[in-house]
Design an enzyme around this catalytic site. Structure first.
Site, mmCIF file in Angstrom:
data_model
loop_
_atom_site.group_PDB
_atom_site.id
_atom_site.type_symbol
_atom_site.label_atom_id
_atom_site.label_comp_id
_atom_site.label_asym_id
_atom_site.label_seq_id
_atom_site.Cartn_x
_atom_site.Cartn_y
_atom_site.Cartn_z
ATOM 1 N N SER A 103 7.987 66.639 111.847
ATOM 2 C CA SER A 103 7.071 67.222 110.879
ATOM 3 C C SER A 103 6.334 68.429 111.445
ATOM 4 O O SER A 103 6.934 69.441 111.783
ATOM 5 C CB SER A 103 6.103 66.136 110.388
ATOM 6 O OG SER A 103 5.309 66.602 109.326
ATOM 7 N N ASP A 246 7.396 68.740 103.809
ATOM 8 C CA ASP A 246 6.744 67.797 102.893
ATOM 9 C C ASP A 246 5.253 68.076 102.713
ATOM 10 O O ASP A 246 4.575 67.354 101.989
ATOM 11 C CB ASP A 246 6.982 66.342 103.326
ATOM 12 C CG ASP A 246 6.365 66.002 104.672
ATOM 13 O OD1 ASP A 246 5.780 66.889 105.318
ATOM 14 O OD2 ASP A 246 6.461 64.821 105.086
#
Length: 450
Positions: A103, A246
Protein backbone atom coordinates in the site's frame (compact mmCIF):
# COMPACT_ATOMS: atom_id res chain seq x y z
CA UNK A 1 4.78 -17.63 13.38
CA UNK A 2 1.90 -16.49 15.60
CA UNK A 3 0.30 -13.30 14.31
CA UNK A 4 1.60 -13.63 10.76
CA UNK A 5 -1.53 -11.98 9.37
CA UNK A 6 -2.06 -8.39 10.51
CA UNK A 7 -4.96 -6.04 9.87
CA UNK A 8 -4.13 -5.94 6.15
CA UNK A 9 -2.55 -9.31 5.42
CA UNK A 10 1.12 -10.20 5.77
CA UNK A 11 3.48 -7.21 5.70
CA UNK A 12 7.22 -6.79 6.01
CA UNK A 13 10.47 -6.07 4.24
CA UNK A 14 10.49 -8.18 1.09
CA UNK A 15 12.93 -11.11 1.16
CA UNK A 16 13.50 -10.76 4.90
CA UNK A 17 11.77 -13.01 7.40
CA UNK A 18 8.91 -13.51 7.52
CA UNK A 19 8.19 -12.19 4.00
CA UNK A 20 10.52 -14.47 2.04
CA UNK A 21 10.00 -16.34 -1.21
CA UNK A 22 9.93 -19.56 0.82
CA UNK A 23 7.04 -18.25 2.92
CA UNK A 24 5.19 -17.09 -0.20
CA UNK A 25 5.54 -20.55 -1.74
CA UNK A 26 4.20 -22.20 1.42
CA UNK A 27 1.35 -19.69 1.73
CA UNK A 28 0.34 -20.52 -1.84
CA UNK A 29 0.17 -24.23 -1.01
CA UNK A 30 -1.73 -23.79 2.24
CA UNK A 31 -4.12 -21.28 0.68
CA UNK A 32 -5.17 -23.92 -1.85
CA UNK A 33 -5.57 -26.51 0.92
CA UNK A 34 -7.67 -24.09 3.00
CA UNK A 35 -9.94 -23.19 0.09
CA UNK A 36 -10.43 -26.87 -0.73
CA UNK A 37 -11.43 -27.55 2.87
CA UNK A 38 -13.62 -24.48 3.40
CA UNK A 39 -15.24 -24.10 -0.02
CA UNK A 40 -15.35 -27.76 -0.97
CA UNK A 41 -13.66 -27.20 -4.32
CA UNK A 42 -11.61 -29.90 -5.97
CA UNK A 43 -9.51 -27.42 -7.96
CA UNK A 44 -9.14 -23.95 -6.49
CA UNK A 45 -9.05 -20.97 -8.86
CA UNK A 46 -7.15 -17.86 -7.75
CA UNK A 47 -6.47 -14.39 -9.16
CA UNK A 48 -3.12 -12.73 -8.41
CA UNK A 49 -1.94 -9.19 -9.08
CA UNK A 50 0.56 -6.69 -7.74
CA UNK A 51 1.76 -3.11 -7.60
CA UNK A 52 5.01 -1.80 -9.07
CA UNK A 53 7.55 -2.75 -6.36
CA UNK A 54 10.71 -4.46 -7.52
CA UNK A 55 10.01 -7.36 -5.16
CA UNK A 56 6.57 -8.01 -6.67
CA UNK A 57 7.67 -10.53 -9.33
CA UNK A 58 9.82 -12.35 -6.75
CA UNK A 59 6.92 -12.96 -4.38
CA UNK A 60 4.44 -13.52 -7.21
CA UNK A 61 6.57 -16.27 -8.76
CA UNK A 62 6.88 -18.04 -5.41
CA UNK A 63 3.17 -17.79 -4.63
CA UNK A 64 2.20 -19.01 -8.08
CA UNK A 65 4.59 -21.95 -7.76
CA UNK A 66 3.00 -22.92 -4.46
CA UNK A 67 -0.52 -22.65 -5.85
CA UNK A 68 0.27 -24.68 -8.97
CA UNK A 69 2.10 -27.35 -6.97
CA UNK A 70 -1.02 -27.87 -4.86
CA UNK A 71 -3.19 -28.22 -7.94
CA UNK A 72 -4.69 -24.73 -7.98
CA UNK A 73 -5.20 -22.67 -11.13
CA UNK A 74 -3.86 -19.12 -11.13
CA UNK A 75 -4.93 -16.13 -13.23
CA UNK A 76 -2.15 -13.53 -13.22
CA UNK A 77 -3.48 -10.03 -13.97
CA UNK A 78 -0.16 -8.17 -13.62
CA UNK A 79 0.06 -4.63 -12.25
CA UNK A 80 -3.42 -3.52 -11.23
CA UNK A 81 -4.88 -1.54 -8.31
CA UNK A 82 -6.05 -3.59 -5.34
CA UNK A 83 -9.76 -2.91 -6.08
CA UNK A 84 -9.20 -4.03 -9.67
CA UNK A 85 -7.84 -7.34 -8.40
CA UNK A 86 -10.90 -7.69 -6.15
CA UNK A 87 -13.11 -7.02 -9.18
CA UNK A 88 -11.32 -9.65 -11.27
CA UNK A 89 -11.69 -12.16 -8.44
CA UNK A 90 -15.45 -11.77 -8.81
CA UNK A 91 -15.47 -11.48 -12.60
CA UNK A 92 -13.43 -14.65 -13.12
CA UNK A 93 -15.53 -16.59 -10.60
CA UNK A 94 -12.39 -17.32 -8.59
CA UNK A 95 -12.31 -18.88 -5.15
CA UNK A 96 -10.00 -16.14 -3.89
CA UNK A 97 -7.72 -13.29 -4.83
CA UNK A 98 -4.16 -12.29 -3.91
CA UNK A 99 -2.69 -8.79 -3.92
CA UNK A 100 1.04 -8.27 -3.57
CA UNK A 101 1.42 -4.77 -2.19
CA UNK A 102 2.37 -2.83 0.92
CA UNK A 103 0.00 0.00 0.00
CA UNK A 104 1.46 3.33 1.15
CA UNK A 105 4.67 1.83 2.63
CA UNK A 106 8.10 2.42 1.03
CA UNK A 107 9.27 0.28 -1.86
CA UNK A 108 11.40 -2.17 0.15
CA UNK A 109 8.27 -3.37 1.98
CA UNK A 110 5.70 -5.65 0.42
CA UNK A 111 2.71 -7.65 1.52
CA UNK A 112 0.35 -10.52 0.78
CA UNK A 113 -3.32 -9.61 1.05
CA UNK A 114 -6.09 -12.14 0.42
CA UNK A 115 -9.63 -11.67 -0.88
CA UNK A 116 -12.59 -14.01 -0.61
CA UNK A 117 -14.50 -15.23 -3.66
CA UNK A 118 -16.70 -12.13 -3.66
CA UNK A 119 -13.72 -9.80 -3.66
CA UNK A 120 -14.22 -8.80 -0.03
CA UNK A 121 -12.12 -9.42 3.07
CA UNK A 122 -10.75 -12.94 3.49
CA UNK A 123 -12.32 -14.47 6.62
CA UNK A 124 -10.21 -14.19 9.77
CA UNK A 125 -10.88 -17.85 10.56
CA UNK A 126 -9.45 -18.88 7.20
CA UNK A 127 -6.32 -16.77 7.79
CA UNK A 128 -5.96 -18.54 11.14
CA UNK A 129 -6.31 -21.88 9.37
CA UNK A 130 -3.53 -20.98 6.91
CA UNK A 131 -1.27 -19.99 9.83
CA UNK A 132 -2.00 -23.25 11.62
CA UNK A 133 -1.22 -25.23 8.48
CA UNK A 134 2.05 -23.32 8.03
CA UNK A 135 3.10 -24.23 11.55
CA UNK A 136 2.32 -27.93 11.11
CA UNK A 137 3.27 -30.65 8.66
CA UNK A 138 2.60 -29.77 5.03
CA UNK A 139 -0.49 -31.81 4.16
CA UNK A 140 -1.50 -29.72 1.14
CA UNK A 141 -1.96 -31.70 -2.09
CA UNK A 142 1.17 -32.27 -4.16
CA UNK A 143 -0.13 -32.49 -7.69
CA UNK A 144 1.54 -34.36 -10.53
CA UNK A 145 0.92 -34.72 -14.25
CA UNK A 146 -2.31 -33.12 -15.42
CA UNK A 147 -3.21 -32.39 -11.81
CA UNK A 148 -0.65 -29.58 -11.63
CA UNK A 149 -2.39 -26.22 -11.74
CA UNK A 150 -2.55 -23.98 -14.81
CA UNK A 151 -1.08 -20.47 -14.98
CA UNK A 152 -3.12 -18.11 -17.16
CA UNK A 153 -1.72 -14.66 -18.01
CA UNK A 154 -4.93 -12.65 -18.15
CA UNK A 155 -4.15 -9.52 -20.16
CA UNK A 156 -7.74 -8.19 -20.32
CA UNK A 157 -7.93 -7.30 -16.63
CA UNK A 158 -7.13 -3.58 -16.99
CA UNK A 159 -9.74 -3.14 -19.74
CA UNK A 160 -12.33 -4.98 -17.64
CA UNK A 161 -11.58 -2.72 -14.67
CA UNK A 162 -11.98 0.43 -16.78
CA UNK A 163 -15.29 -0.83 -18.21
CA UNK A 164 -16.58 -1.59 -14.72
CA UNK A 165 -15.72 1.88 -13.41
CA UNK A 166 -17.38 3.56 -16.40
CA UNK A 167 -20.55 1.58 -15.76
CA UNK A 168 -20.53 2.36 -12.03
CA UNK A 169 -20.28 6.12 -12.43
CA UNK A 170 -21.01 7.21 -16.02
CA UNK A 171 -19.58 10.68 -16.58
CA UNK A 172 -18.76 13.08 -19.38
CA UNK A 173 -15.68 15.05 -18.35
CA UNK A 174 -15.27 16.98 -21.59
CA UNK A 175 -13.86 20.44 -20.94
CA UNK A 176 -12.38 19.46 -17.57
CA UNK A 177 -8.67 19.23 -16.77
CA UNK A 178 -7.90 16.58 -14.17
CA UNK A 179 -4.49 16.29 -12.48
CA UNK A 180 -3.53 12.81 -11.31
CA UNK A 181 -0.75 11.70 -8.95
CA UNK A 182 -0.39 7.94 -9.31
CA UNK A 183 2.44 7.53 -6.74
CA UNK A 184 4.48 5.58 -9.33
CA UNK A 185 2.17 2.75 -8.27
CA UNK A 186 -0.56 0.45 -9.47
CA UNK A 187 -2.76 3.21 -10.96
CA UNK A 188 -0.02 4.61 -13.22
CA UNK A 189 -1.55 3.23 -16.44
CA UNK A 190 -5.19 2.67 -15.66
CA UNK A 191 -6.07 6.01 -14.05
CA UNK A 192 -4.91 8.25 -16.93
CA UNK A 193 -6.51 5.80 -19.38
CA UNK A 194 -9.86 5.99 -17.60
CA UNK A 195 -10.04 9.77 -17.23
CA UNK A 196 -9.01 10.32 -20.85
CA UNK A 197 -11.69 7.91 -21.95
CA UNK A 198 -14.25 9.99 -20.03
CA UNK A 199 -13.18 13.04 -22.01
CA UNK A 200 -10.96 14.87 -19.56
CA UNK A 201 -7.66 16.52 -20.34
CA UNK A 202 -5.26 14.69 -18.04
CA UNK A 203 -2.14 16.07 -16.36
CA UNK A 204 -0.02 13.44 -14.63
CA UNK A 205 2.43 13.31 -11.75
CA UNK A 206 4.42 10.26 -10.61
CA UNK A 207 3.42 7.93 -13.44
CA UNK A 208 6.87 6.48 -14.22
CA UNK A 209 7.49 3.58 -11.85
CA UNK A 210 10.97 2.10 -11.74
CA UNK A 211 10.38 -0.45 -8.97
CA UNK A 212 11.96 1.70 -6.26
CA UNK A 213 10.08 5.03 -6.43
CA UNK A 214 6.58 3.94 -5.38
CA UNK A 215 5.13 6.43 -2.82
CA UNK A 216 8.46 8.33 -2.70
CA UNK A 217 7.54 11.97 -2.11
CA UNK A 218 4.33 11.58 -4.08
CA UNK A 219 0.83 10.11 -4.02
CA UNK A 220 -1.76 10.20 -1.27
CA UNK A 221 0.91 10.55 1.43
CA UNK A 222 2.41 13.63 -0.23
CA UNK A 223 -0.42 15.47 -2.03
CA UNK A 224 1.49 18.77 -1.86
CA UNK A 225 3.37 17.60 -4.97
CA UNK A 226 0.07 17.32 -6.84
CA UNK A 227 -1.15 20.64 -5.45
CA UNK A 228 1.85 22.44 -6.96
CA UNK A 229 1.34 20.75 -10.32
CA UNK A 230 -2.38 21.53 -10.30
CA UNK A 231 -1.83 25.24 -9.68
CA UNK A 232 0.87 25.41 -12.35
CA UNK A 233 -1.41 23.87 -14.99
CA UNK A 234 -4.72 25.42 -13.95
CA UNK A 235 -6.41 22.04 -13.56
CA UNK A 236 -10.00 21.86 -12.37
CA UNK A 237 -9.33 19.26 -9.70
CA UNK A 238 -6.60 16.84 -8.65
CA UNK A 239 -6.61 13.29 -7.31
CA UNK A 240 -3.72 11.56 -5.53
CA UNK A 241 -3.70 7.79 -5.10
CA UNK A 242 -1.49 5.59 -2.95
CA UNK A 243 0.75 2.78 -4.18
CA UNK A 244 -1.96 0.15 -4.53
CA UNK A 245 -4.75 2.53 -5.56
CA UNK A 246 -7.25 2.05 -2.74
CA UNK A 247 -6.82 5.53 -1.19
CA UNK A 248 -7.79 8.95 -2.49
CA UNK A 249 -6.71 12.42 -1.40
CA UNK A 250 -8.14 15.26 -3.48
CA UNK A 251 -6.94 18.77 -4.29
CA UNK A 252 -9.37 21.56 -5.23
CA UNK A 253 -8.69 24.20 -7.89
CA UNK A 254 -7.20 26.59 -5.31
CA UNK A 255 -4.59 24.01 -4.31
CA UNK A 256 -6.24 23.11 -0.99
CA UNK A 257 -5.82 19.47 0.02
CA UNK A 258 -9.04 17.61 0.84
CA UNK A 259 -8.69 14.32 2.72
CA UNK A 260 -11.14 11.49 3.38
CA UNK A 261 -13.10 13.48 5.97
CA UNK A 262 -14.03 16.02 3.28
CA UNK A 263 -15.01 13.27 0.85
CA UNK A 264 -17.27 11.64 3.45
CA UNK A 265 -18.90 14.95 4.36
CA UNK A 266 -19.52 15.87 0.71
CA UNK A 267 -20.76 12.44 -0.37
CA UNK A 268 -22.80 11.86 2.79
CA UNK A 269 -24.68 15.15 2.60
CA UNK A 270 -25.25 14.73 -1.14
CA UNK A 271 -26.62 11.20 -0.84
CA UNK A 272 -28.79 12.09 2.16
CA UNK A 273 -30.32 15.08 0.37
CA UNK A 274 -31.41 12.76 -2.43
CA UNK A 275 -32.64 9.94 -0.20
CA UNK A 276 -29.82 7.63 -1.23
CA UNK A 277 -27.87 7.36 2.04
CA UNK A 278 -28.79 3.94 3.38
CA UNK A 279 -29.61 3.72 7.10
CA UNK A 280 -28.97 7.50 7.18
CA UNK A 281 -25.50 6.78 8.59
CA UNK A 282 -21.86 7.31 7.69
CA UNK A 283 -19.33 4.93 9.23
CA UNK A 284 -15.84 6.23 9.93
CA UNK A 285 -13.06 5.69 12.48
CA UNK A 286 -11.89 7.27 15.71
CA UNK A 287 -9.29 9.20 13.67
CA UNK A 288 -11.97 11.27 11.91
CA UNK A 289 -11.90 14.97 12.70
CA UNK A 290 -14.63 16.20 15.05
CA UNK A 291 -15.61 18.62 12.31
CA UNK A 292 -16.90 15.67 10.27
CA UNK A 293 -19.29 14.77 13.08
CA UNK A 294 -20.64 18.32 13.06
CA UNK A 295 -20.94 18.53 9.27
CA UNK A 296 -23.00 15.34 9.10
CA UNK A 297 -25.07 15.70 12.26
CA UNK A 298 -26.06 19.24 11.27
CA UNK A 299 -28.11 17.64 8.49
CA UNK A 300 -29.47 14.80 10.64
CA UNK A 301 -26.98 12.14 9.52
CA UNK A 302 -25.82 9.63 12.13
CA UNK A 303 -22.09 9.01 12.57
CA UNK A 304 -20.74 5.66 13.78
CA UNK A 305 -17.05 5.21 14.56
CA UNK A 306 -14.88 2.09 14.62
CA UNK A 307 -11.26 1.37 15.40
CA UNK A 308 -8.80 2.34 12.67
CA UNK A 309 -8.76 0.10 9.61
CA UNK A 310 -10.97 -0.09 6.53
CA UNK A 311 -11.79 -3.71 7.34
CA UNK A 312 -13.48 -2.59 10.58
CA UNK A 313 -15.35 0.16 8.76
CA UNK A 314 -16.53 -2.39 6.19
CA UNK A 315 -17.70 -4.85 8.85
CA UNK A 316 -19.70 -2.15 10.65
CA UNK A 317 -21.21 -0.90 7.40
CA UNK A 318 -22.42 -4.39 6.58
CA UNK A 319 -23.82 -4.80 10.08
CA UNK A 320 -25.75 -1.51 9.83
CA UNK A 321 -26.75 -1.82 6.17
CA UNK A 322 -24.83 1.38 5.36
CA UNK A 323 -23.53 2.26 1.90
CA UNK A 324 -21.00 5.00 2.76
CA UNK A 325 -17.99 4.88 5.04
CA UNK A 326 -14.28 5.41 5.18
CA UNK A 327 -11.24 6.90 6.81
CA UNK A 328 -9.54 10.27 6.99
CA UNK A 329 -6.55 8.66 5.26
CA UNK A 330 -8.58 8.33 2.06
CA UNK A 331 -9.85 4.75 2.25
CA UNK A 332 -13.45 5.29 1.13
CA UNK A 333 -16.14 2.63 0.79
CA UNK A 334 -19.10 3.03 -1.57
CA UNK A 335 -20.71 -0.37 -1.09
CA UNK A 336 -23.42 0.28 -3.70
CA UNK A 337 -20.61 0.13 -6.27
CA UNK A 338 -17.79 -2.05 -4.88
CA UNK A 339 -17.03 -4.21 -1.81
CA UNK A 340 -13.60 -2.63 -1.22
CA UNK A 341 -12.04 0.81 -1.10
CA UNK A 342 -11.18 2.18 -4.55
CA UNK A 343 -9.33 5.46 -5.06
CA UNK A 344 -10.36 5.88 -8.70
CA UNK A 345 -14.00 5.07 -7.95
CA UNK A 346 -13.95 7.56 -5.07
CA UNK A 347 -12.66 10.25 -7.45
CA UNK A 348 -15.47 9.48 -9.89
CA UNK A 349 -18.06 9.79 -7.11
CA UNK A 350 -16.73 13.22 -6.13
CA UNK A 351 -16.77 14.29 -9.78
CA UNK A 352 -20.37 13.09 -10.09
CA UNK A 353 -21.34 15.28 -7.11
CA UNK A 354 -19.58 18.22 -8.77
CA UNK A 355 -21.45 17.57 -12.03
CA UNK A 356 -24.84 17.09 -10.34
CA UNK A 357 -24.58 20.21 -8.19
CA UNK A 358 -22.66 22.46 -10.58
CA UNK A 359 -20.25 23.28 -7.73
CA UNK A 360 -16.49 22.92 -7.72
CA UNK A 361 -14.70 20.91 -5.03
CA UNK A 362 -13.65 24.02 -3.09
CA UNK A 363 -17.28 25.12 -2.80
CA UNK A 364 -18.49 21.67 -1.79
CA UNK A 365 -15.76 21.43 0.86
CA UNK A 366 -17.10 24.46 2.75
CA UNK A 367 -19.61 22.10 4.42
CA UNK A 368 -16.80 20.90 6.72
CA UNK A 369 -14.95 23.13 9.17
CA UNK A 370 -12.13 21.12 10.70
CA UNK A 371 -10.97 21.32 14.27
CA UNK A 372 -7.20 21.84 14.58
CA UNK A 373 -5.66 18.36 14.59
CA UNK A 374 -2.08 17.18 15.11
CA UNK A 375 -0.80 13.69 14.27
CA UNK A 376 2.71 12.60 15.31
CA UNK A 377 4.18 9.23 14.30
CA UNK A 378 6.87 7.71 16.52
CA UNK A 379 8.91 4.75 15.22
CA UNK A 380 8.93 2.05 17.93
CA UNK A 381 10.88 -1.15 18.53
CA UNK A 382 7.94 -3.00 20.10
CA UNK A 383 4.28 -2.43 20.96
CA UNK A 384 3.52 -2.97 24.67
CA UNK A 385 0.06 -1.94 25.92
CA UNK A 386 0.03 1.80 26.56
CA UNK A 387 -1.33 1.19 30.06
CA UNK A 388 2.05 -0.43 30.82
CA UNK A 389 3.66 2.98 30.21
CA UNK A 390 2.30 4.85 33.26
CA UNK A 391 4.02 8.18 32.53
CA UNK A 392 2.35 8.30 29.12
CA UNK A 393 -1.07 7.53 30.60
CA UNK A 394 -0.63 10.13 33.34
CA UNK A 395 0.17 12.90 30.85
CA UNK A 396 -2.75 11.91 28.61
CA UNK A 397 -5.13 12.18 31.55
CA UNK A 398 -3.65 15.53 32.58
CA UNK A 399 -4.05 16.93 29.07
CA UNK A 400 -7.63 15.64 28.88
CA UNK A 401 -8.45 17.46 32.12
CA UNK A 402 -6.87 20.61 30.67
CA UNK A 403 -9.04 20.43 27.52
CA UNK A 404 -12.15 19.83 29.65
CA UNK A 405 -14.11 18.15 26.88
CA UNK A 406 -13.16 20.66 24.16
CA UNK A 407 -10.95 18.19 22.30
CA UNK A 408 -9.64 14.66 22.39
CA UNK A 409 -6.47 12.58 22.52
CA UNK A 410 -5.92 9.25 20.78
CA UNK A 411 -2.75 7.21 21.27
CA UNK A 412 -2.53 3.96 19.33
CA UNK A 413 -0.21 1.70 17.34
CA UNK A 414 -0.28 1.38 13.57
CA UNK A 415 -1.68 -1.94 12.39
CA UNK A 416 0.73 -2.14 9.44
CA UNK A 417 3.93 -0.37 10.53
CA UNK A 418 6.19 -0.16 13.61
CA UNK A 419 4.76 3.18 14.66
CA UNK A 420 2.95 4.72 17.60
CA UNK A 421 0.47 7.34 16.44
CA UNK A 422 -0.43 10.29 18.68
CA UNK A 423 -3.43 12.31 17.52
CA UNK A 424 -4.78 15.36 19.37
CA UNK A 425 -7.66 17.68 18.44
CA UNK A 426 -8.51 20.91 20.19
CA UNK A 427 -9.31 24.57 19.78
CA UNK A 428 -5.74 25.87 20.15
CA UNK A 429 -3.46 24.55 17.40
CA UNK A 430 -0.20 25.63 19.06
CA UNK A 431 -1.14 24.09 22.40
CA UNK A 432 -2.16 20.71 20.96
CA UNK A 433 1.09 20.61 18.96
CA UNK A 434 3.02 21.09 22.20
CA UNK A 435 0.95 18.35 23.88
CA UNK A 436 1.54 15.93 20.99
CA UNK A 437 5.28 16.62 20.97
CA UNK A 438 5.50 16.02 24.72
CA UNK A 439 3.64 12.70 24.49
CA UNK A 440 5.78 11.69 21.51
CA UNK A 441 8.88 12.38 23.56
CA UNK A 442 7.63 10.16 26.38
CA UNK A 443 6.81 7.32 23.98
CA UNK A 444 10.15 7.75 22.21
CA UNK A 445 12.00 7.58 25.51
CA UNK A 446 10.27 4.35 26.51
CA UNK A 447 10.00 2.28 23.30
CA UNK A 448 11.40 4.44 20.48
CA UNK A 449 13.87 3.17 17.92
CA UNK A 450 17.41 4.12 18.96
Amino acid sequence: MTGLFGTDGIRGVANEAPLTADLAYRVGRQLVATLQAERGVARARLVIGRDTRRSGPLLESALVAGILSAGGDCYAVGVLPTPGIALMTRALDADGGIVLSASHNPFQDNGIKLFSAGGSKFPDAWEDEIEARLEGTDTAPRATGAGIGRLVSYDRAEACYVESLCRCVPLDLAGMTVALDCAHGATYRVAPRLFRRLGARVVTVACRPDGTNINAGCGALHPETLARRLKATGATVGFAFDGDGDRLISVDHTGEIRDGDYALAIAGRHLAARGRLKANVVVTTVMANLGLDAALRDTGIDVVKTQVGDRYVSEEMQRLGANLGGEQSGHLLFLDHAPTGDGILSALVLLSVMRETGEDLASLATCLRKFPQVLVNVPVRDKPPFDSLPDVGARVRAFEREMNGAGRILVRYSGTESLARIMIEGADGERIRAMADELAGLVRGRIGVA
